[in-house]
Write a protein that holds these residues in place. Structure first.
Motif, PDB file in Angstrom:
ATOM      1  N   THR A  41       1.005  -1.250   0.124  1.00 16.10           N
ATOM      2  CA  THR A  41      -0.080  -0.013  -0.088  1.00 16.10           C
ATOM      3  C   THR A  41       0.911   1.122   0.030  1.00 16.10           C
ATOM      4  O   THR A  41       2.022   1.156   0.366  1.00 16.10           O
TER       5      THR A  41
ATOM      6  N   ILE B 244      -7.310  -4.530   0.380  1.00 14.27           N
ATOM      7  CA  ILE B 244      -7.498  -5.066   1.694  1.00 14.27           C
ATOM      8  C   ILE B 244      -8.992  -5.461   1.857  1.00 14.27           C
ATOM      9  O   ILE B 244      -9.118  -6.481   2.245  1.00 14.27           O
TER      10      ILE B 244
ATOM     11  N   GLY C  64     -13.607   2.808   2.028  1.00 10.91           N
ATOM     12  CA  GLY C  64     -12.608   3.462   1.143  1.00 10.91           C
ATOM     13  C   GLY C  64     -12.248   4.696   1.347  1.00 10.91           C
ATOM     14  O   GLY C  64     -11.147   5.101   1.134  1.00 10.91           O
TER      15      GLY C  64
ATOM     16  N   ASP D  61      -5.038   9.927   9.400  1.00  7.41           N
ATOM     17  CA  ASP D  61      -6.267  10.348   9.158  1.00  7.41           C
ATOM     18  C   ASP D  61      -6.616  11.411  10.305  1.00  7.41           C
ATOM     19  O   ASP D  61      -6.267  11.355  11.474  1.00  7.41           O
TER      20      ASP D  61
ATOM     21  N   ARG E  35      -5.618   4.264  -2.497  1.00  5.23           N
ATOM     22  CA  ARG E  35      -4.449   5.177  -1.694  1.00  5.23           C
ATOM     23  C   ARG E  35      -3.346   5.382  -2.609  1.00  5.23           C
ATOM     24  O   ARG E  35      -2.662   4.413  -3.348  1.00  5.23           O
TER      25      ARG E  35
HETATM   26  C1  6R9 Z   1     -10.182  -0.218   3.906  1.00  2.00           C
HETATM   27  C2  6R9 Z   1      -9.341   0.724   3.143  1.00  2.00           C
HETATM   28  C3  6R9 Z   1      -7.193   3.500   4.037  1.00  2.00           C
HETATM   29  C4  6R9 Z   1      -7.647   4.881   3.833  1.00  2.00           C
HETATM   30  C5  6R9 Z   1      -7.775   5.534   5.432  1.00  2.00           C
HETATM   31  C6  6R9 Z   1      -9.004   6.675   5.032  1.00  2.00           C
HETATM   32  C7  6R9 Z   1      -9.647   6.077   3.954  1.00  2.00           C
HETATM   33  C8  6R9 Z   1     -11.162   4.205   4.301  1.00  2.00           C
HETATM   34  C9  6R9 Z   1     -12.943   5.086   4.922  1.00  2.00           C
HETATM   35  C10 6R9 Z   1     -12.086   6.102   4.904  1.00  2.00           C
HETATM   36  C11 6R9 Z   1     -13.401   7.795   5.694  1.00  2.00           C
HETATM   37  C12 6R9 Z   1     -14.422   5.583   5.638  1.00  2.00           C
HETATM   38  N1  6R9 Z   1     -10.889   5.258   4.462  1.00  2.00           N
HETATM   39  N2  6R9 Z   1     -12.438   3.993   4.779  1.00  2.00           N
HETATM   40  N3  6R9 Z   1     -12.417   7.232   5.279  1.00  2.00           N
HETATM   41  N4  6R9 Z   1     -14.378   6.864   5.961  1.00  2.00           N
HETATM   42  N5  6R9 Z   1     -15.224   4.665   5.902  1.00  2.00           N
HETATM   43  O1  6R9 Z   1      -9.913   1.446   2.461  1.00  2.00           O
HETATM   44  O2  6R9 Z   1      -7.903   0.622   3.129  1.00  2.00           O
HETATM   45  O3  6R9 Z   1      -6.957   1.277   1.083  1.00  2.00           O
HETATM   46  O4  6R9 Z   1      -5.511   1.109   3.239  1.00  2.00           O
HETATM   47  O5  6R9 Z   1      -7.193   2.918   2.639  1.00  2.00           O
HETATM   48  O6  6R9 Z   1      -8.953   5.148   3.305  1.00  2.00           O
HETATM   49  O7  6R9 Z   1      -8.138   7.800   4.901  1.00  2.00           O
HETATM   50  O8  6R9 Z   1      -6.629   5.948   5.969  1.00  2.00           O
HETATM   51  P1  6R9 Z   1      -6.754   1.389   2.523  1.00  2.00           P
END
Ligand code: 6R9
Length: 634
Positions: free
Chosen positions: A248, A294, A371, A485, A511
């Motif tokens: 990642t 993931i 995501g 975050d 990402r």
């Molecule tokens: C599972 C996944 C992680 C980053 C995370 C954040 C963002 C993911 C979110 C969200 C707000 C949600 N993120 N889910 N932000 N609300 N429900 O996406 O993993 O690809 O590692 O990304 O995505 O910024 O830090 P990954």
């Protein structure tokens, strides 16, 4: 059966117990899994090294929990429904019994090709059942899988193969996505030219497109399968043996291999699947993510199978043959739980309601989002038009590094608020900290989101470079895991994720490190330097805005230059990293110490030039005027 919380009161008691007595709590959850040998200690940890060990002394194999234990109770139940890209082609229904057999055969294919426990196997495949089979086959024999999303370029794939020192690649002779066909074997061949550790490439015959084979390296899956036994004893795994690596992006140029180990990951993926989605026996569940991310690992393959669920695997895209495809698939397979990304929702919303109307979505009971932050408009559209006002939405916040969902409502149990991931799951202790690392106590506060206590599926290391793991996640705020975050905790104690506070951008839920995209842009011969920032994008959430300084000695028309830069990024990283906007500039706003002031570039990219803040520390403040003037033409 995995323990399930059924009311908000039960949630609070589980949560309180998980904080007051975490070891007891996680021992209780682990009891619902099958172990060859139980643990001697539940948890040993420190966040300084970091070192985190769950269920020490135990032995198990995750595939026995995903497959074998279901054979007596639900052997003839469908484990995977495979929906092909082409809607005229028949779907496949694979029972637990068949899946078990296919996994055992694939595991034997790996063994027959010299793969042993601890070896790294890279999987670069389209969304076909064999992708899930490959993942489980690795786990069966204790090989460490590294799935690389089949949209990444040859050079991204080669980087990942080399970093993991993979010895085997599993791939196919081709892939389909919408109306495109992709020569993925060709991409693998190109990558393997730069990946000396890979000795074998096992190719699934699927698209029937002509491919060239390298003698002694490439072999057909079906020929190997014909020789493979359907019996394969599962390898007994120690709790902290590696299960997989998943690459990642972070704020530095090179993607990092996040390592997950087997016992804790299993318990957490299984527990959170059951609880967040409020899974009922017999439900049909569909997660639209690719297994290359993931979400596909934890909530398309492992989580559902650990619970004995029927999981839908979709090869295609939401807009092929048209924007009604998702709703057609839900109707066709009577999907009860649907988990997708805000970017897909926004894109489908843009096509209009006529694509939703006329489809029977009455099977739906729970909707999920993952995501990126889901904006209120998309939340309401999803709630009203897909969930018809009666399906709870679970907005799930988590990361590749967390392995499983961390903050989310339990569907229908936790009262929701649009755009809020709501409350932490049992076992998760989030804290908000200010710049200095001081914990912000109480409600109505905003800060950087950290987690102060370990949970079973957390990252253990970054492959081959433990120091990088420590520096990235455990050194910013002492004694805490830092998520990257920003987050607000409102007056009710509800969490709202505000997005990344580091140099990571989130494009359509993917990402991307700004440095990674810059490095790719800089590969173009005419580029001297570049700076990349994210900006708000209606569909993608964030778009990629690149400021590029070019060599004036290379006489090139700017539109040609821009399309070449886009092609370069696509070639180096993959199409998902293509800049949406490119602005050719004479200079970048740098401080006297040579640091690019991205704050200014972000404002320009957002179109908010009224307040660029203090530019007095810049080496050359006139650069900013040029950039502002040029931005109007992009
Ligand atoms: C599972 C996944 C992680 C980053 C995370 C954040 C963002 C993911 C979110 C969200 C707000 C949600 N993120 N889910 N932000 N609300 N429900 O996406 O993993 O690809 O590692 O990304 O995505 O910024 O830090 P990954």
């Amino acid at each position: 059966m995995i323990n399930r919380i059924n009311s908000f009161g039960e949630y609070w008691s589980a949560y309180n117990e998980s904080v007051q007595n975490p070891e007891q709590f996680w021992a209780n959850q682990a009891e619902s899994f099958f172990w060859r040998k139980k643990w001697d200690s539940v948890l040993e940890w420190n966040f300084e090294e970091p070192s985190v060990k769950w269920y020490g002394g135990s032995l198990h194999n995750i595939t026995e929990n995903c497959l074998d234990r279901h054979l007596f109770t639900r052997g003839n139940q469908t484990a995977i429904i495979w929906e092909p890209n082409d809607p005229t082609q028949a779907a496949q229904h694979i029972t637990y019994k068949e899946l078990h057999e296919r996994v055992c055969k694939a595991a034997n294919i790996l063994k027959n090709n010299g793969v042993k426990k601890g070896d790294r196997v890279c999987i670069y495949m389209p969304m076909v059942p064999e992708l899930a089979v490959s993942v489980l086959a690795c786990a069966r024999i204790g090989a460490i899988h590294s799935v690389v999303f089949a949209g990444f370029s040859a050079s991204s794939l080669a980087d990942r193969l080399n970093d993991a020192e993979a010895t085997v690649v599993l791939t196919s002779d081709g892939a389909y996505r919408g109306n495109k066909s992709i020569d993925i074997k060709g991409i693998v061949d190109e990558a393997l030219a730069k990946s000396p550790t890979v000795k074998r490439s096992i190719v699934l015959r699927y698209a029937n497109t002509p491919v060239t084979f390298t003698e002694g390296r490439d072999i057909w899956w079906h020929e190997e399968e014909a020789k493979a036994s359907a019996i394969c004893e599962a390898e007994p795994m120690e709790a902290e043996d590696m299960l997989f690596i998943l690459y990642t992006s972070g704020s530095t140029g090179k993607p990092k291999g996040v390592v997950h180990t087997t016992a804790g990951y299993m318990v957490y993926a299984g527990y959170t699947f059951a609880n967040v989605f409020q899974y009922n026996d017999g439900d049909v569940y569909w997660c639209t993510a690719d297994v290359g991310w993931i979400t596909g690992h934890s909530y398309l393959v492992y989580g559902p199978l650990l619970n004995g669920a029927t999981t839908v695997m979709f090869e295609g895209i939401p807009t092929y043959p048209d924007a009604s495809r998702f709703w057609k698939v839900i109707e066709k397979h009577k999907v009860n739980i649907f988990y997708t990304a805000p970017t897909a929702i926004r894109s489908l919303q843009g096509f209009g309601l006529e694509y939703v109307e006329g489809h029977d979505l009455s099977s739906l009971r729970v909707l999920g989002s993952v995501g990126e932050p889901i904006n209120e408009e998309a939340w309401h559209w999803y709630h009203d038009h897909i969930g018809k006002g009666h399906c709870p939405i679970t907005d799930t916040w988590w990361q590749t590094e967390t392995g499983g969902i961390m903050i989310a409502p339990l569907a229908g149990v936790t009262p929701t608020k649009p755009s809020f991931a709501t409350l932490p799951l049992p076992g998760i202790q989030p804290v908000l900290v200010d710049e200095k690392g001081e914990e912000l106590v109480g409600n109505g506060v905003e800060g950087n989101l950290c987690i102060k206590f370990p949970w079973p599926s957390m990252i253990r290391t970054t492959y081959g470079d433990h120091e990088r793991c420590r520096l990235n996640y455990f050194s910013t705020y002492a004694g805490m895991y830092f998520t990257g975050d920003g987050c607000r905790r409102d007056e009710d104690g509800y969490y709202r994720i505000l997005g990344r506070v580091d140099d990571v951008i989130n494009v359509s839920g993917h990402r991307m490190g700004t440095a990674e995209v810059e490095n790719a842009i800089n590969e173009h011969l005419a580029v001297v330097e570049s700076a990349v920032v994210g900006y708000p994008h209606d569909i993608k959430g964030q778009g990629i805005y690149a400021f590029v300084i070019c060599d004036t000695h290379v006489p090139m028309e700017s539109s040609l230059l821009k399309s070449e830069i886009i092609a370069t990024v696509s070639k180096i990283i993959g199409p998902i990293a293509k800049p949406d906007k490119i602005q050719i500039v004479k200079g970048l706003p740098k401080t006297r110490s040579g640091k690019i002031m991205r704050r200014i570039l972000r404002k320009v990219a957002e179109g908010d030039i009224s307040n660029l803040g203090d530019t007095s520390t810049l080496l050359d403040p006139t650069v900013v005027e040029d950039i502002v003037a040029g931005a109007k033409l992009v």
